[in-house]
Design a protein around this motif. Structure first.
Motif, PDB file in Angstrom:
ATOM      1  N   PHE A 148      12.986  83.086  33.378  1.00 35.11           N
ATOM      2  CA  PHE A 148      13.330  82.086  32.539  1.00 35.11           C
ATOM      3  C   PHE A 148      14.551  81.143  33.163  1.00 35.11           C
ATOM      4  O   PHE A 148      15.082  80.150  32.751  1.00 35.11           O
ATOM      5  N   THR A 184       0.396  79.518  29.422  1.00 34.25           N
ATOM      6  CA  THR A 184       1.354  80.271  28.516  1.00 34.25           C
ATOM      7  C   THR A 184       1.298  79.778  27.101  1.00 34.25           C
ATOM      8  O   THR A 184       1.170  78.385  27.013  1.00 34.25           O
ATOM      9  N   TYR A 186       3.223  79.394  25.051  1.00 35.63           N
ATOM     10  CA  TYR A 186       4.590  78.825  24.839  1.00 35.63           C
ATOM     11  C   TYR A 186       4.760  77.563  25.600  1.00 35.63           C
ATOM     12  O   TYR A 186       6.074  77.054  25.857  1.00 35.63           O
ATOM     13  N   ILE A 262       2.981  86.613  24.092  1.00 35.53           N
ATOM     14  CA  ILE A 262       3.832  87.658  24.841  1.00 35.53           C
ATOM     15  C   ILE A 262       3.063  88.960  25.229  1.00 35.53           C
ATOM     16  O   ILE A 262       2.750  89.462  24.223  1.00 35.53           O
ATOM     17  N   PRO A 281       9.664  91.724  25.843  1.00 33.73           N
ATOM     18  CA  PRO A 281      10.095  92.422  24.915  1.00 33.73           C
ATOM     19  C   PRO A 281      10.462  93.907  25.595  1.00 33.73           C
ATOM     20  O   PRO A 281      11.208  94.491  25.235  1.00 33.73           O
ATOM     21  N   GLY A 283      11.960  94.976  28.406  1.00 37.97           N
ATOM     22  CA  GLY A 283      13.422  95.328  28.698  1.00 37.97           C
ATOM     23  C   GLY A 283      14.276  95.528  27.186  1.00 37.97           C
ATOM     24  O   GLY A 283      15.084  96.228  27.182  1.00 37.97           O
ATOM     25  N   VAL A 284      13.881  94.816  26.207  1.00 41.21           N
ATOM     26  CA  VAL A 284      14.694  94.932  24.981  1.00 41.21           C
ATOM     27  C   VAL A 284      14.434  96.313  24.310  1.00 41.21           C
ATOM     28  O   VAL A 284      15.287  96.870  23.994  1.00 41.21           O
ATOM     29  N   GLU A 350      11.167  95.938  15.016  1.00 42.97           N
ATOM     30  CA  GLU A 350      12.604  96.692  15.173  1.00 42.97           C
ATOM     31  C   GLU A 350      12.518  98.023  14.654  1.00 42.97           C
ATOM     32  O   GLU A 350      12.715  99.062  15.272  1.00 42.97           O
ATOM     33  N   ALA A 371      19.146  99.721  16.191  1.00 42.46           N
ATOM     34  CA  ALA A 371      19.443  98.432  16.388  1.00 42.46           C
ATOM     35  C   ALA A 371      19.341  97.572  15.000  1.00 42.46           C
ATOM     36  O   ALA A 371      18.476  97.948  14.390  1.00 42.46           O
ATOM     37  N   ARG A 414      24.698  91.902  31.777  1.00 48.84           N
ATOM     38  CA  ARG A 414      23.491  91.450  32.312  1.00 48.84           C
ATOM     39  C   ARG A 414      22.453  91.435  30.978  1.00 48.84           C
ATOM     40  O   ARG A 414      21.707  90.525  30.942  1.00 48.84           O
ATOM     41  N   LYS A 417      23.098  88.243  29.060  1.00 50.74           N
ATOM     42  CA  LYS A 417      22.218  87.122  29.566  1.00 50.74           C
ATOM     43  C   LYS A 417      20.744  87.269  29.390  1.00 50.74           C
ATOM     44  O   LYS A 417      20.336  86.261  28.780  1.00 50.74           O
ATOM     45  N   LEU A 422      15.909  85.170  25.880  1.00 48.62           N
ATOM     46  CA  LEU A 422      14.819  85.501  24.872  1.00 48.62           C
ATOM     47  C   LEU A 422      14.846  85.170  23.531  1.00 48.62           C
ATOM     48  O   LEU A 422      13.719  84.913  22.599  1.00 48.62           O
ATOM     49  N   PHE A 425      12.783  82.656  21.483  1.00 45.67           N
ATOM     50  CA  PHE A 425      11.245  83.155  21.294  1.00 45.67           C
ATOM     51  C   PHE A 425      11.371  84.006  19.979  1.00 45.67           C
ATOM     52  O   PHE A 425      10.308  84.268  19.393  1.00 45.67           O
TER      53      PHE A 425
HETATM   54  C1  LIG Z   1      14.498  96.694  19.148  1.00 46.07           C
HETATM   55  C2  LIG Z   1      14.699  95.149  18.867  1.00 46.07           C
HETATM   56  C3  LIG Z   1      13.445  94.568  18.740  1.00 46.07           C
HETATM   57  C4  LIG Z   1      13.811  92.998  18.862  1.00 46.07           C
HETATM   58  C5  LIG Z   1      12.781  92.535  20.166  1.00 46.07           C
HETATM   59  C6  LIG Z   1      12.873  91.195  20.282  1.00 46.07           C
HETATM   60  C7  LIG Z   1      12.383  90.946  21.733  1.00 46.07           C
HETATM   61  C8  LIG Z   1      12.148  89.530  21.987  1.00 46.07           C
HETATM   62  C9  LIG Z   1      11.387  89.322  23.053  1.00 46.07           C
HETATM   63  C10 LIG Z   1      10.820  87.764  23.121  1.00 46.07           C
HETATM   64  C11 LIG Z   1      10.156  87.826  24.461  1.00 46.07           C
HETATM   65  C12 LIG Z   1       9.692  86.308  24.533  1.00 46.07           C
HETATM   66  C13 LIG Z   1       8.601  85.924  25.812  1.00 46.07           C
HETATM   67  C14 LIG Z   1       8.250  84.595  25.844  1.00 46.07           C
HETATM   68  C15 LIG Z   1       6.786  84.883  26.306  1.00 46.07           C
HETATM   69  C16 LIG Z   1       6.585  84.778  27.860  1.00 46.07           C
HETATM   70  O1  LIG Z   1       6.525  83.651  28.201  1.00 46.07           O
HETATM   71  S1  LIG Z   1       6.711  86.045  28.539  1.00 46.07           S
HETATM   72  C17 LIG Z   1       7.096  85.564  30.234  1.00 46.07           C
HETATM   73  C18 LIG Z   1       8.423  86.137  30.042  1.00 46.07           C
HETATM   74  N1  LIG Z   1       9.301  86.176  30.980  1.00 46.07           N
HETATM   75  C19 LIG Z   1      10.315  86.914  31.042  1.00 46.07           C
HETATM   76  O2  LIG Z   1      10.401  87.745  30.263  1.00 46.07           O
HETATM   77  C20 LIG Z   1      11.281  86.863  32.369  1.00 46.07           C
HETATM   78  C21 LIG Z   1      12.673  86.963  31.825  1.00 46.07           C
HETATM   79  N2  LIG Z   1      13.395  87.614  32.791  1.00 46.07           N
HETATM   80  C22 LIG Z   1      14.134  86.698  33.606  1.00 46.07           C
HETATM   81  O3  LIG Z   1      14.268  85.648  33.420  1.00 46.07           O
HETATM   82  C23 LIG Z   1      15.231  87.312  34.465  1.00 46.07           C
HETATM   83  O4  LIG Z   1      14.903  88.742  34.731  1.00 46.07           O
HETATM   84  C24 LIG Z   1      16.606  87.613  33.743  1.00 46.07           C
HETATM   85  C25 LIG Z   1      16.497  88.227  32.432  1.00 46.07           C
HETATM   86  C26 LIG Z   1      17.191  86.458  33.924  1.00 46.07           C
HETATM   87  C27 LIG Z   1      17.419  88.478  34.645  1.00 46.07           C
HETATM   88  O5  LIG Z   1      17.562  87.828  35.749  1.00 46.07           O
HETATM   89  P1  LIG Z   1      18.625  88.798  36.910  1.00 46.07           P
HETATM   90  O6  LIG Z   1      19.967  88.991  36.332  1.00 46.07           O
HETATM   91  O7  LIG Z   1      18.367  88.027  38.176  1.00 46.07           O
HETATM   92  O8  LIG Z   1      17.881  90.148  37.135  1.00 46.07           O
HETATM   93  P2  LIG Z   1      16.571  90.399  37.561  1.00 46.07           P
HETATM   94  O9  LIG Z   1      16.784  90.262  39.236  1.00 46.07           O
HETATM   95  O10 LIG Z   1      15.596  89.758  37.090  1.00 46.07           O
HETATM   96  O11 LIG Z   1      16.732  92.066  37.219  1.00 46.07           O
HETATM   97  C28 LIG Z   1      17.641  92.888  37.294  1.00 46.07           C
HETATM   98  C29 LIG Z   1      17.397  94.085  37.161  1.00 46.07           C
HETATM   99  O12 LIG Z   1      17.414  93.906  35.559  1.00 46.07           O
HETATM  100  C30 LIG Z   1      16.256  94.617  35.239  1.00 46.07           C
HETATM  101  N3  LIG Z   1      15.866  93.458  34.043  1.00 46.07           N
HETATM  102  C31 LIG Z   1      15.324  92.271  34.067  1.00 46.07           C
HETATM  103  N4  LIG Z   1      14.969  92.014  32.560  1.00 46.07           N
HETATM  104  C32 LIG Z   1      15.595  92.720  31.941  1.00 46.07           C
HETATM  105  C33 LIG Z   1      15.678  93.025  30.500  1.00 46.07           C
HETATM  106  N5  LIG Z   1      15.089  92.019  29.697  1.00 46.07           N
HETATM  107  N6  LIG Z   1      16.303  94.017  30.096  1.00 46.07           N
HETATM  108  C34 LIG Z   1      16.729  94.865  30.814  1.00 46.07           C
HETATM  109  N7  LIG Z   1      16.737  94.799  32.262  1.00 46.07           N
HETATM  110  C35 LIG Z   1      16.088  93.792  32.682  1.00 46.07           C
HETATM  111  C36 LIG Z   1      15.173  94.403  36.445  1.00 46.07           C
HETATM  112  O13 LIG Z   1      14.332  95.224  36.334  1.00 46.07           O
HETATM  113  C37 LIG Z   1      16.183  94.643  37.435  1.00 46.07           C
HETATM  114  O14 LIG Z   1      16.260  96.299  37.678  1.00 46.07           O
HETATM  115  P3  LIG Z   1      16.561  96.727  39.298  1.00 46.07           P
HETATM  116  O15 LIG Z   1      15.465  96.200  40.060  1.00 46.07           O
HETATM  117  O16 LIG Z   1      18.006  95.772  39.456  1.00 46.07           O
HETATM  118  O17 LIG Z   1      16.851  98.080  38.941  1.00 46.07           O
END
Ligand SMILES: CCCCCCCCCCCCCCCC(=O)SCCNC(=O)CCNC(=O)[C@H](O)C(C)(C)COP(=O)(O)OP(=O)(O)OC[C@H]1O[C@@H](n2cnc3c(N)ncnc32)[C@H](O)[C@@H]1OP(=O)(O)O
Ligand SMILES: NC(=O)C1=CN([C@@H]2O[C@H](COP(=O)(O)OP(=O)(O)OC[C@H]3O[C@@H](n4cnc5c(N)ncnc54)[C@H](OP(=O)(O)O)[C@@H]3O)[C@@H](O)[C@H]2O)C=CC1
Length: 546
Positions: A148, A184, A186, A262, A281, A283-284, A350, A371, A414, A417, A422, A425
């Protein structure tokens, strides 16, 4: 593409039809090939095969279409690993267990082609271009950057320009029957109601590509918010442009577009709960299971449009079959979503995530999973302060006192961020029309409807979420299920620590109050004397009745 080439393509397309009269006639009475029969003897090209969805697609093709001739996958070397090493590692993945068991030589069908999609001509060697042009029958284009926070230039390069390059390559394929593009749901998230049509692009992609070419990264970064307008990020923006670019080729190629919402862990295949990343979701959920995430901005009543990866892959394969066999006159778009048919809401997610992680806890949780999601900005900020920043500060202080490096604040920054990106969405609702998805289902034979099941009505959400959470534990965090008793014991310890901490805190605050304020002392004496009176009255009345 020139008219001449276009005519050749038309000839090729009719040629392909002649080769399989029973498959392509579509006339009433003639037997239509089943999905697996259609893929038999076909050579398939897949981009993004090393990704989350790509791997499941490769596995499913090998499992359910065992007669498929070859899977050509475009792979780049990455993180010091050669292309060959990456593919060999991928095939060792647990995901391929059932395929491996069934056919230990399955790897022979997978033919990796070296390709860096951001390079001109996708950096595919001329020999490989020849090979692909000669043999590919179906293309599945899954590769994309789904980050994103991707800088616009890079997102454009991969999601739009690489798609254009792949379409050009596809036009050189003599036996191509279908080109399936994964978009997608979205891509048009700036609309509330999304039909299965390709909407006009926010800008003419060609013009944007030309103008960004001469701009340095700083300028592009400055103008990105103006360009993406009412879309939340460069990902959705470039995916919308890519759809338009794909549509432009519909006269020359047989195209289908699949738009999943998603994409979550697998529902059933190859086994429930398979997931291998932190995206969306997942990671969340993990952060909540570890007791790190305690609050997030989301609308409890908004539909959580999750769709299992195996259902997306089944629909994609069925769309490939339908596009090749029925040859629709225009590009068909399939909104691959659950919300309109079998809705489930973020509030329910949740509840089930938290209770699932209480039953099957993650190892070494920071706090007990608990949460709260809220759509109120101020309430969320309050909980961030109390439940995220304060414990992180205390824990880091503790680490410092023990001579260790503080880490909790960094983790929370982190996390904030990631969830900040997210929230868009999880805070609103969309309505997707899914007529084409229903039509596709109705075209399948009863056997295919089972083998390539994407009937989202059959999803039992609580069961799915439970398997999803267990999947994050087993396959993302590589934790052993046999450690669950120890993890439960750890949660009990955390609960006792919390009770003790809360009691000490209340007593301490009260002592401070009593020492400093006459009013607090008066209230204290009043409450104590009231309790005393009540006790005496209770004792007296019980003696009288005896
Ligand atoms: C109980 C509650 C219920 C409610 C629950 C609501 C959930 C609501 C979800 C909506 C969801 C919409 C989704 C839209 C529908 C599509 O379009 S799905 C395609 C979605 N694309 C994504 O989800 C990608 C989003 N991720 C990103 O843009 C980037 O990973 C971020 C979040 C900006 C982080 O970037 P960064 O700081 O450069 O970090 P990055 O190199 O990516 O990762 C660093 C580390 O953090 C980890 N990490 C990455 N993302 C995450 C995360 N989200 N969390 C934790 N760790 C993470 C990585 O595995 C990595 O671990 P290491 O390899 O370092 O051990
Ligand atoms: N995940 C989701 O929730 C959703 C995904 N989608 C769409 O589904 C498709 C697949 O997504 P998903 O599997 O989750 O994504 P992943 O990030 O898991 O996979 C992306 C794939 O693209 C490849 N790729 C990226 N950059 C390059 C490059 N420069 N050259 C060659 N290959 C490259 C990656 O290869 P490498 O391993 O080398 O990095 C990887 O195989 C995408 O088109 C996405 O937009 C749509 C809706 C939701």
């Amino acid at each position: 593409m020139s008219t001449e080439l276009s005519e050749r393509q038309d000839l090729d397309r009719s040629g392909a039809a002649e080769e399989q009269p029973d498959i392509c006639s579509g006339a009433a009475g003639s037997r239509m090939a089943s999905v697996a029969e259609y893929y038999a003897g076909k050579s398939v090209l897949i981009t993004g095969a090393t990704g989350f969805m790509g791997k499941v697609l490769v596995e499913k093709l090998l499992w359910s279409c065992p007669e498929v001739k070859a899977l050509y996958i475009l792979v780049r070397p990455k993180a010091g690993q050669s292309m060959k090493q990456r593919v060999s590692d991928m095939m060792k993945c647990k995901l391929f267990d059932r395929v491996r068991e069934d056919n230990p030589d399955f790897h022979k069908k997978i033919i990796p082609i070296s390709s860096e999609l951001t390079q001109p001509g996708l950096s595919i060697s001329p020999e490989d271009v020849e090979k692909l042009s000669a043999c590919i029958n179906i293309v599945f284009h899954c590769a994309a950057t789904i980050r994103f926070d991707e800088p616009l230039k890079h997102a454009l390069q991969l999601n739009v320009i690489a798609t254009q390059e792949l379409l050009s390559l596809a036009q050189r394929m003599h036996h191509l029957e279908a080109f399936i593009h994964i978009s997608t749901a979205y891509a048009n998230c700036n609309r509330k109601h999304i039909d299965e049509v390709i909407y006009p692009p926010p800008v003419e992609p060609k013009k944007l590509i030309e103008s960004l070419e001469w701009m340095d990264d700083g300028i592009v970064q400055d103008i990105t918010p103006r360009l993406i307008g009412d879309r939340p990020n460069t990902y959705t923006y470039t995916k919308a442009l890519a759809e338009y670019v794909v549509q432009q080729e519909q006269d020359k190629l047989n195209i289908g577009i699949v738009r999943p919402s998603i994409v979550g862990a697998s529902w059933q295949e190859p086994f429930p709960g398979w997931i291998d990343n932190f995206n969306g979701p997942s990671g969340v959920f993990i952060a909540a299971g570890k007791g790190i995430l305690r609050t997030m901005r989301a609308n409890n009543d908004a539909v959580a449009d999750l769709i299992p990866v195996d259902m997306v892959v089944n629909l994609t394969l069925a769309a490939g079959w339908y596009t090749a066999v029925h040859r629709p006159k225009t590009t068909l778009v399939y909104n691959c979503t659950t919300g309109g048919i079998n809705p489930f809401h973020w509030g329910e997610i949740e509840h089930h995530v938290i209770s699932s992680f209480k039953r099957n806890p993650l190892e070494q949780a920071f706090r007990r999973p608990n949460a709260n999601i809220t759509s109120n900005y101020l309430i969320n900020q309050y909980w961030i302060l109390v439940s995220h920043k304060f414990p992180a500060f205390i824990y880091d202080l503790f680490l410092r006192l023990c001579g260790q490096k503080p880490q909790m604040m960094r983790i929370f920054n982190r996390l904030h961020k990631a969830i900040g990106l997210l929230e868009y969405f999880s805070s609103q609702d969309w309505e997707w029309n899914s007529e084409n998805m229903n039509m596709l289902m109705s075209q399948l034979t009863p056997e295919d409807r089972t083998a390539f099941n994407f009937d989202v009505r059959q999803l039992n959400w609580p069961e799915y979420i439970e398997n999803y959470c267990i999947g994050t534990k087993k396959y993302v965090l590589n934790e052993d299920m046999s450690d669950i008793p120890a993890a439960r014991q750890h949660l009990r310890k955390l609960r006792n620590i919390r009770y003790t901490f809360n009691t000490v805190l209340v007593v301490f605050i009260w002592r401070v109050f009593i020492a400093r304020s006459q009013m607090a002392r008066n209230i204290w004496y009043f409450v104590v004397s009231l309790c005393f009176k009540f006790l005496s009255y209770f004792r007296a009345s019980s003696t009288l009745t005896n």
